[in-house]
Each structure stands twice: as C-alpha cells, then as structure tokens.
Scaffold this motif. Sequence first.
Motif, PDB file in Angstrom:
ATOM      1  N   UNK A  38       0.580  -2.216 -12.415  1.00  0.00           N
ATOM      2  CA  UNK A  38       0.005  -3.452 -11.891  1.00  0.00           C
ATOM      3  C   UNK A  38       0.447  -3.578 -10.435  1.00  0.00           C
ATOM      4  N   UNK A  39      -0.554  -3.686  -9.541  1.00  0.00           N
ATOM      5  CA  UNK A  39      -0.257  -3.872  -8.125  1.00  0.00           C
ATOM      6  C   UNK A  39      -0.192  -5.358  -7.815  1.00  0.00           C
ATOM      7  N   UNK A  40       0.878  -5.756  -7.149  1.00  0.00           N
ATOM      8  CA  UNK A  40       1.050  -7.155  -6.753  1.00  0.00           C
ATOM      9  C   UNK A  40       1.381  -7.157  -5.267  1.00  0.00           C
ATOM     10  N   UNK A  41       0.703  -8.034  -4.505  1.00  0.00           N
ATOM     11  CA  UNK A  41       1.072  -8.177  -3.097  1.00  0.00           C
ATOM     12  C   UNK A  41       1.725  -9.540  -2.912  1.00  0.00           C
ATOM     13  N   UNK A  42       2.604  -9.604  -1.940  1.00  0.00           N
ATOM     14  CA  UNK A  42       3.277 -10.868  -1.611  1.00  0.00           C
ATOM     15  C   UNK A  42       3.294 -10.992  -0.107  1.00  0.00           C
ATOM     16  N   UNK A  43       3.066 -12.235   0.356  1.00  0.00           N
ATOM     17  CA  UNK A  43       2.949 -12.419   1.792  1.00  0.00           C
ATOM     18  C   UNK A  43       3.634 -13.669   2.300  1.00  0.00           C
ATOM     19  N   UNK A  44       3.531 -13.844   3.602  1.00  0.00           N
ATOM     20  CA  UNK A  44       4.187 -14.976   4.261  1.00  0.00           C
ATOM     21  C   UNK A  44       3.498 -16.312   3.985  1.00  0.00           C
ATOM     22  N   UNK A  45       2.366 -16.276   3.258  1.00  0.00           N
ATOM     23  CA  UNK A  45       1.745 -17.532   2.810  1.00  0.00           C
ATOM     24  C   UNK A  45       2.474 -18.049   1.560  1.00  0.00           C
ATOM     25  N   UNK A  46       3.559 -17.350   1.180  1.00  0.00           N
ATOM     26  CA  UNK A  46       4.404 -17.704   0.030  1.00  0.00           C
ATOM     27  C   UNK A  46       3.627 -17.656  -1.285  1.00  0.00           C
ATOM     28  N   UNK A  47       2.751 -16.666  -1.392  1.00  0.00           N
ATOM     29  CA  UNK A  47       1.956 -16.487  -2.612  1.00  0.00           C
ATOM     30  C   UNK A  47       1.978 -15.028  -3.031  1.00  0.00           C
ATOM     31  N   UNK A  48       1.845 -14.834  -4.347  1.00  0.00           N
ATOM     32  CA  UNK A  48       1.667 -13.506  -4.932  1.00  0.00           C
ATOM     33  C   UNK A  48       0.192 -13.356  -5.266  1.00  0.00           C
ATOM     34  N   UNK A  49      -0.321 -12.147  -5.136  1.00  0.00           N
ATOM     35  CA  UNK A  49      -1.692 -11.862  -5.555  1.00  0.00           C
ATOM     36  C   UNK A  49      -1.653 -10.622  -6.436  1.00  0.00           C
ATOM     37  N   UNK A  50      -2.066 -10.688  -7.693  1.00  0.00           N
ATOM     38  CA  UNK A  50      -2.488 -11.900  -8.410  1.00  0.00           C
ATOM     39  C   UNK A  50      -1.289 -12.783  -8.754  1.00  0.00           C
ATOM     40  N   UNK A  51      -1.568 -14.024  -9.061  1.00  0.00           N
ATOM     41  CA  UNK A  51      -0.512 -14.985  -9.389  1.00  0.00           C
ATOM     42  C   UNK A  51      -0.292 -15.152 -10.886  1.00  0.00           C
ATOM     43  N   UNK A  52      -1.193 -14.579 -11.689  1.00  0.00           N
ATOM     44  CA  UNK A  52      -1.076 -14.665 -13.148  1.00  0.00           C
ATOM     45  C   UNK A  52      -1.286 -13.283 -13.734  1.00  0.00           C
ATOM     46  N   UNK A  53      -0.376 -12.886 -14.615  1.00  0.00           N
ATOM     47  CA  UNK A  53      -0.469 -11.576 -15.258  1.00  0.00           C
ATOM     48  C   UNK A  53      -0.388 -11.752 -16.768  1.00  0.00           C
ATOM     49  N   UNK A  54      -1.049 -10.857 -17.485  1.00  0.00           N
ATOM     50  CA  UNK A  54      -0.951 -10.856 -18.942  1.00  0.00           C
ATOM     51  C   UNK A  54      -0.653  -9.439 -19.404  1.00  0.00           C
ATOM     52  N   UNK A  55       0.349  -9.310 -20.245  1.00  0.00           N
ATOM     53  CA  UNK A  55       0.703  -8.007 -20.809  1.00  0.00           C
ATOM     54  C   UNK A  55       0.866  -8.180 -22.316  1.00  0.00           C
ATOM     55  N   UNK A  56       0.886  -7.046 -23.014  1.00  0.00           N
ATOM     56  CA  UNK A  56       1.075  -7.086 -24.466  1.00  0.00           C
ATOM     57  C   UNK A  56       2.532  -6.795 -24.783  1.00  0.00           C
ATOM     58  N   UNK A  57       3.040  -7.456 -25.798  1.00  0.00           N
ATOM     59  CA  UNK A  57       4.394  -7.203 -26.259  1.00  0.00           C
ATOM     60  C   UNK A  57       4.522  -5.707 -26.557  1.00  0.00           C
ATOM     61  N   UNK A  58       5.589  -5.104 -26.064  1.00  0.00           N
ATOM     62  CA  UNK A  58       5.825  -3.679 -26.276  1.00  0.00           C
ATOM     63  C   UNK A  58       5.380  -2.806 -25.114  1.00  0.00           C
ATOM     64  N   UNK A  59       4.573  -3.350 -24.189  1.00  0.00           N
ATOM     65  CA  UNK A  59       4.094  -2.558 -23.057  1.00  0.00           C
ATOM     66  C   UNK A  59       5.203  -2.321 -22.030  1.00  0.00           C
ATOM     67  N   UNK A  60       5.210  -1.108 -21.477  1.00  0.00           N
ATOM     68  CA  UNK A  60       6.073  -0.799 -20.335  1.00  0.00           C
ATOM     69  C   UNK A  60       5.146  -0.739 -19.123  1.00  0.00           C
ATOM     70  N   UNK A  61       5.438  -1.592 -18.153  1.00  0.00           N
ATOM     71  CA  UNK A  61       4.587  -1.761 -16.976  1.00  0.00           C
ATOM     72  C   UNK A  61       5.321  -1.280 -15.723  1.00  0.00           C
ATOM     73  N   UNK A  62       4.582  -0.580 -14.864  1.00  0.00           N
ATOM     74  CA  UNK A  62       5.096  -0.262 -13.526  1.00  0.00           C
ATOM     75  C   UNK A  62       4.495  -1.314 -12.592  1.00  0.00           C
TER      76      UNK A  62
END
Length: 147
Positions: A38-62
């Motif tokens: 999952x790619x997430x960007x963060x910036x000086x607007x003090x926000x993450x993009x995306x701001x909401x993530x959903x994963x399944x129990x048991x998943x290993x995420x990079x």
Amino acid sequence: MGNVAFAHGEKKSGSAAVVKEQTDWGIAGDAVNVVRTIDVSMGDDMRFKPGKLEVKEGETIRFRVKNTGKLLHEFVIGTKAENAKHAELMLKFPGMEHDEPYMAHVNAGEAGEIIWTFNRAGNFEFACLIAGHFQAGMVGTITVVAQ
C-alpha cells in the motif's frame, strides 16, 4: 530494501533484527509474507493520501510511505489511545528519539517502509506524531476486517 526506519533528526542504518512484539494492532511482519503493498503519501498539508485503509485480519502489508513535503514526517501505526499518548510526549519532548517496527520517519522527498502483520481485527490509526502535526489532523484510519 528491508525495514528501514529513521529516528528524528538523524538517519540510522544497519540491519538490526526487528523486535517482534505483539501489540494491540498487530506484530512486525516479514517481507516473505507480504500479500500486498500500500502506497501512502504524506505532505506539508498535514494529510495522508489515502487517509483511510482497509485490510483483512491476518494480512501482512508493506507500507511504502513517501514524504512529498519539505518537513520531516512520520507514519506511526497504533491505537487511537496509544498514538494520542505518544503525541503528547512528543509535544513535551520534541527531540525524543523513538524507533519501533510500526514507525517510519521519512525525511523530505524520501520514502520509508514498514512491513506489518495485522493479526487482530479492529479499528486502528496511522499518524504523524511530530509535535504540531498530529494536532493539525495528520491522522488516518485502518480498519482490520475479521476473517
């Protein structure tokens, strides 16, 4: 690449083994078990993009975390209570170094990575706990859906 994390202010490198400690929001993962990135960007607007993530129990995420701003930012996974408590500490001790497998400190224009296994269902968050950033709303949510 492996698990690369930076402490506040100075870069650390090395191949120290990641301490695998069970938390309420999961445990450090291994690259061989990654099911998706999952790619997430963060910036000086003090926000993450995306701001909401959903994963399944048991998943290993990079998580590949890119800092698009000019300031140091961080991506810290935790519970709402844990992140709020940690953010308070960061206000009191802004130079405090902290380095856990669920944190990536990313300098301006650079990228960091976290590999995390979500082995508990629930609602969690990711946040930038640098003094003022968390308070400005630099927080996102992770919903871990039960199997």
